[in-house]
Design an enzyme around this catalytic site. Structure first.
Site, PDB file in Angstrom:
ATOM      1  N   PHE A  10      57.659   5.945  -6.766  1.00  0.00           N
ATOM      2  CA  PHE A  10      56.825   4.458  -7.468  1.00  0.00           C
ATOM      3  C   PHE A  10      56.552   3.600  -5.967  1.00  0.00           C
ATOM      4  CE2 PHE A  10      55.617   1.214 -10.826  1.00  0.00           C
ATOM      5  CZ  PHE A  10      54.966   2.742 -11.774  1.00  0.00           C
TER       6      PHE A  10
ATOM      7  N   GLN B 211      51.747 -11.790  -8.342  1.00  0.00           N
ATOM      8  CA  GLN B 211      51.391 -10.496  -8.061  1.00  0.00           C
ATOM      9  C   GLN B 211      50.482 -10.074  -9.113  1.00  0.00           C
ATOM     10  OE1 GLN B 211      53.959  -6.892 -10.146  1.00  0.00           O
ATOM     11  NE2 GLN B 211      54.069  -6.894  -7.402  1.00  0.00           N
TER      12      GLN B 211
ATOM     13  N   HIS C 125      48.901  -6.955  -9.812  1.00  0.00           N
ATOM     14  CA  HIS C 125      48.525  -5.869 -10.170  1.00  0.00           C
ATOM     15  C   HIS C 125      47.197  -5.017  -9.115  1.00  0.00           C
ATOM     16  CE1 HIS C 125      49.157  -1.453 -11.052  1.00  0.00           C
ATOM     17  NE2 HIS C 125      50.465  -1.865 -11.506  1.00  0.00           N
TER      18      HIS C 125
ATOM     19  N   LEU D 156      45.784  -2.908 -17.991  1.00  0.00           N
ATOM     20  CA  LEU D 156      46.213  -2.569 -16.445  1.00  0.00           C
ATOM     21  C   LEU D 156      46.038  -1.049 -16.500  1.00  0.00           C
ATOM     22  CD1 LEU D 156      48.612  -2.886 -14.816  1.00  0.00           C
ATOM     23  CD2 LEU D 156      50.304  -2.378 -16.332  1.00  0.00           C
TER      24      LEU D 156
ATOM     25  N   GLU E 215      50.357   1.778 -12.308  1.00  0.00           N
ATOM     26  CA  GLU E 215      51.328   2.516 -11.042  1.00  0.00           C
ATOM     27  C   GLU E 215      51.249   3.641 -11.180  1.00  0.00           C
ATOM     28  OE1 GLU E 215      52.842  -0.242  -7.939  1.00  0.00           O
ATOM     29  OE2 GLU E 215      54.463   1.222  -7.488  1.00  0.00           O
TER      30      GLU E 215
ATOM     31  N   ARG F 239      52.742  -3.682  -4.379  1.00  0.00           N
ATOM     32  CA  ARG F 239      51.364  -4.158  -5.058  1.00  0.00           C
ATOM     33  C   ARG F 239      50.896  -4.775  -3.488  1.00  0.00           C
ATOM     34  NH1 ARG F 239      54.159  -4.177 -10.234  1.00  0.00           N
ATOM     35  NH2 ARG F 239      54.482  -2.269 -10.585  1.00  0.00           N
TER      36      ARG F 239
ATOM     37  N   HIS G 155      49.456  -9.965 -12.494  1.00  0.00           N
ATOM     38  CA  HIS G 155      50.389  -9.077 -14.147  1.00  0.00           C
ATOM     39  C   HIS G 155      51.895  -9.972 -13.489  1.00  0.00           C
ATOM     40  CE1 HIS G 155      51.740  -5.461 -14.819  1.00  0.00           C
ATOM     41  NE2 HIS G 155      52.439  -4.748 -13.937  1.00  0.00           N
TER      42      HIS G 155
ATOM     43  N   ARG H  77      57.269  -8.262  -6.756  1.00  0.00           N
ATOM     44  CA  ARG H  77      57.911  -7.226  -6.868  1.00  0.00           C
ATOM     45  C   ARG H  77      57.462  -6.159  -6.583  1.00  0.00           C
ATOM     46  NH1 ARG H  77      57.549  -4.397 -11.775  1.00  0.00           N
ATOM     47  NH2 ARG H  77      55.950  -6.101 -12.350  1.00  0.00           N
TER      48      ARG H  77
END
Lengths: 273, 579
Positions: free
Chosen positions: B122, B235, B237, B251, B254, B285, B350, B385
């Protein structure tokens, strides 16, 4: 597979409005935009025409299972049903699920499902896990194949549409004798866990009432997660119940399906609706 | 009047039934506290179900060289060193145990060939670290915690909205709200109360967040006197759906990039080469979101204003097995078969890095009796994050808050709700229902979303922020005039939205004002008029609290450090410089 989305345009909706005492389908008309789903249309009606329209929704991504309704007579998630996949020439009917008591408009009281779930003994690891075979340094050892098998049932988003369409519940109102397809797959996922130490087959058969299912597969047809409820959960569990209880050959060999698993404590009967 | 409403008393009351709330309730009950759990929706429907990619924990099942210290360094680097060091440390140290525990409670995760929990790559994580099951890890977690909760001694109140925390003097002693299905009022007294209310994505029109994410806990805590931290860091995304319009913002996990998905612009260029050649698609991100935004803004966007995200080069069976929800989602909602053609994606709101300021070890806020955890709390994630760190966060700090609250409750005498506080809370909900107001909450919500999208989005500047703040302040003048379009009690969505709009407006003002104050670009906060890092701001968080005259006070406050972790931090900074 690529397709051009049809343009929006005007669509007619018939939304069921009312409570336990009375109700009717009410006509609404609205402008739509491409790719709109039924939930968008219902919320637009709520925003602009019927501010007290009761509708339960949350994620709008087909993941939480809150916005179940009967659309053109078929249980579907409002957030996953595109307007342009429904016949353009007819009004779209949106009604609440019928297997559960109505609260108001499109919202039903699904609390019975939660009471059923409380009856099911949670996952409990086997008492004699073998080091190097079942566990290693505290980590579970499980095959991907077992994971895949359980995972199909664990995809369930608890939209309760399988419960809605199950004729044992919907038509015969036998909520006090059958847990319904949702909880058959729940029990199947637990029963198929290679490290679960609970013998669940009596509960599946007795309080769970699996014998009442006569495999019409209506539940499988409406599942938004495409879970093969009947073929992969209910039928195999019916077979396991029969093997455990009645197969003389297995009994002689001492190899009933849940040998070595511990029977859970006795529990109260199937919850009333 | 207060005596006539439904009332319950608990040692520990948890507001919110997502991952952190459930984990907190389980911990509190295990510690022997009489525990209640209040959910705004039905149990098991909270926003955690939408988490897809996985749970970051340095188990080392796939990469044996992984360790908590690398996870800690990755988290700090991802957060641009504004994180509360202690929180990042606790998270990195404890996430592996929390993941194993979940498995022992019946959660089922994908496996390695040697039959242990598998871990995937990730963004921002040095090693393959995310425990996962396909692309529905959040659902697996919530279902496991939900079952654990209902078989613990926890009372659950579904579809119950809390509109106010009740204080007795300086401490929180309970809360007030109503049952959504009937509109009947309800009050709770609690020796300790945990806010596990999640974020506030609904302040933006384009968001991956559930309807429930309206910043209730932020506003409730702020009004009760708690401090907020890092609110400017929102954040976005990088990959939400951009088409069709009905699903914009939805969404795209990821994990699509984690499994090998490639980003391209309309010219077919793999543009991440320009922005982060080392990490490419698996950059953090904030970087990927800004890159996509920039490509689109400079005219290299797709027909629907995004970037192409492509997995068609991967084996189609593998894609369907590892990304089943994504496959379904695009096929069903956009008519795109992702095994054969690229997705079109763009940034979507997000997650809130900021939140209620808490003690790292216990989740205690500065208000006695009040705790916070999960996305509702701030500090763990700093300026940005890393994917996978929120699911770990929920478990680690949910458990810690549950234990912390149970201990505080054990030390506390019985509490009672002052009648005048209840009366004030009753007057407020009644005002939204039967008052003389003329403002429609549905319309004001739209206005708020437009203001935030226009002025407080992914890129910000002084002019846009000032304009947004001025507009938000006029909304604040009008918010007392909100009234539900219908005055019925049962399942009234407009009534519900009145208090939610009030909450979202409070949160929006915090974000906009903090964003204006932070004159630099860092993590999830990008200023067009201050594009670089500032040394001063690199050492300071913005802490917000309500002054006695109800004014919002913003105070730059030094980052919470820990001497014994300095070596790890310095080592990582050196390594980054060398690279």
């Amino acid at each position: 597979m690529s397709e051009t989305l049809t343009a929006g345009g005007t669509r007619k909706l018939q939304i069921w409005r009312g409570d336990l005492t009375s109700g009717e389908l009410v006509d609404y008309e609205l402008e739509t935009e491409p790719g709109m789903v039924v939930l968008d249309a219902v919320l637009e009606v709520q925003r602009s025409q019927a501010p007290d329209l009761a509708v339960r929704w949350n994620c709008k991504a087909a993941k939480c299972g809150s916005c179940s309704a009967e659309i053109n007579g078929k249980p579907r998630l409002m957030c996953k049903t595109r307007l342009d996949h429904l016949p353009a020439e007819e009004p779209i009917t949106v009604e609440p699920m019928r297997a559960f008591p109505l609260i108001r408009d499109l919202v039903t009281d699904v609390s019975w499902n939660y009471r059923v779930n409380e009856q099911i003994t949670p996952f409990t690891p086997r008492e004699n896990l073998r080091e190097g075979i079942d566990v290693k340094d505290g980590d579970f050892l499980i095959d991907q194949a077992d994971t895949d098998r359980m995972s199909e049932f664990r995809k369930c988003i608890e939209c309760f549409m399988c419960q809605d369409v199950c004729h044992i519940l919907r038509d015969h109102r036998m909520h006090n004798r059958y847990y319904g397809p949702r909880f058959m797959i729940r029990m199947a996922s637990l029963d198929m866990h290679p490290l679960d130490g609970v013998d669940r087959l009596d509960q599946v058969a007795d309080e769970g009432g699996i014998g009442l299912c006569n495999i019409t597969k209506c539940c499988t047809e409406v599942c938004p997660e495409n879970i093969h409820i009947t073929d992969n959960a209910i039928i195999p569990m019916k077979e396991r119940v029969v093997d455990q209880r009645h197969d003389p050959f297995l009994k002689i060999l001492g190899r009933t399906p849940n040998k070595g698993r511990v029977k859970p404590p006795a529990r109260s009967s199937t919850p009333e609706l | 009047m207060a005596g006539s409403i439904e009332h319950h008393d608990y040692d520990v009351l948890v507001l919110g039934s997502g991952g952190s709330g459930l984990r907190a309730a389980i911990a509190a009950a295990e510690a022997g506290a009489r525990t209640g759990l209040v959910c705004k929706s039905l149990l098991g429907k909270a926003h955690t179900v939408m988490a897809e990619g996985g749970l970051a924990a340095s188990l080392g099942n796939v990469a044996p060289e992984d360790s908590w210290s690398t996870h800690f360094q990755d988290t700090m680097f991802g957060g641009k060193y504004l994180n509360n060091w202690r929180m990042a440390e606790l998270h990195a140290r404890e996430a592996p145990d929390r993941a194993r525990e979940l498995e022992h409670w019946g959660a089922v995760f994908d496996r390695t060939p040697d039959r242990r929990m598998s871990q995937r790559a990730f963004g921002g994580h040095t090693y393959k670290r995310l425990v996962h099951i396909g692309d529905r890890t959040g659902l697996e977690m919530i279902r496991t915690l939900q079952d654990r909760t209902v078989h613990s001694d926890v009372d659950v109140f579904m579809e119950t909205t809390i509109t106010r925390l009740i204080k007795d003097g300086e401490r929180v002693v309970g809360c007030f709200g109503y049952r959504r299905q009937t509109g009947e009022q309800i009050s709770f007294s609690a020796r300790a109360l945990i806010l596990a209310t999640g974020g506030s994505g609904r302040i933006y029109k384009i968001t991956s967040n559930s309807q429930d994410c309206t910043g209730d806990g932020y506003a409730l805590a702020y009004e009760a006197g708690a401090e907020m931290v890092d609110m400017e860091f929102v954040q976005f995304h990088p990959t939400g759906m951009v088409y069709p319009p009905g699903v914009a913002g939805l969404l795209v996990t990821e994990a699509v990039r984690g499994e090998g998905g490639i980003l391209r612009n309309a010219l077919g260029e793999r543009f991440m080469e320009k922005y982060d050649p080392k990490r490419m698609e698996l950059s953090t991100r904030d970087v990927v979101a800004r890159s996509i935004y920039t490509e689109v803004k400079e005219g290299r966007g797709t027909p629907h204003g995004g970037a192409y995200l492509d997995v068609s080069h991967l084996d189609s069976d593998y894609v369907r097995r590892k990304l089943p929800s994504m496959y379904d989602q695009f096929l069903e909602l956009a008519g795109v078969d992702i095994t054969r053609e690229p997705m079109q994606v763009g940034p979507t709101c997000h997650y809130f890095m900021g939140g209620i300021k808490v003690d790292a070890d216990t989740g205690q806020t500065r208000v006695p009796g009040l705790f916070a955890t999960g996305e509702a709390s701030g500090g763990m994630n700093g300026a940005n994050r890393l994917g996978g760190n929120s699911l770990g966060d929920l478990l680690v700090f949910g458990r810690r808050a549950g234990i912390g609250a149970a201990e505080a409750a054990g030390r506390s005498d019985a509490v009672s709700l002052p009648a005048e506080e209840i009366a004030a809370a009753q007057a407020e909900v009644d005002h939204f229902l039967n008052g003389p107001g003329t403002e429609n909450p549905f319309h004001m919500h739209r206005e708020l979303q437009t203001i935030m999208g226009d002025g407080v989005g992914i890129f910000r500047d002084k002019e846009g922020l000032s304009t947004a703040i001025a507009k938000l302040e006029t909304l604040q003048d009008r918010v007392g005039n909100l009234k539900a379009p219908s005055n019925r009690l049962d399942y009234n969505p407009g009534w519900q939205l009145c208090r939610e709009v009030h909450n979202m407006l409070t949160v929006s003002l915090m974000i906009a004002r903090a964003a204006l104050m932070r004159e630099e670009s860092r993590g999830g906060h990008s200023r067009l008029d201050h594009t670089g890092y500032s040394d001063y701001w690199g050492e300071h968080n913005i802490v917000i609290h309500r002054e006695s005259g109800h004014d919002m006070a913003l105070t730059p406050t030094p980052v919470v450090k820990r001497e014994e972790l300095s070596e790890l931090i310095e080592a990582r900074k050196e390594a980054e410089k060398a690279a």
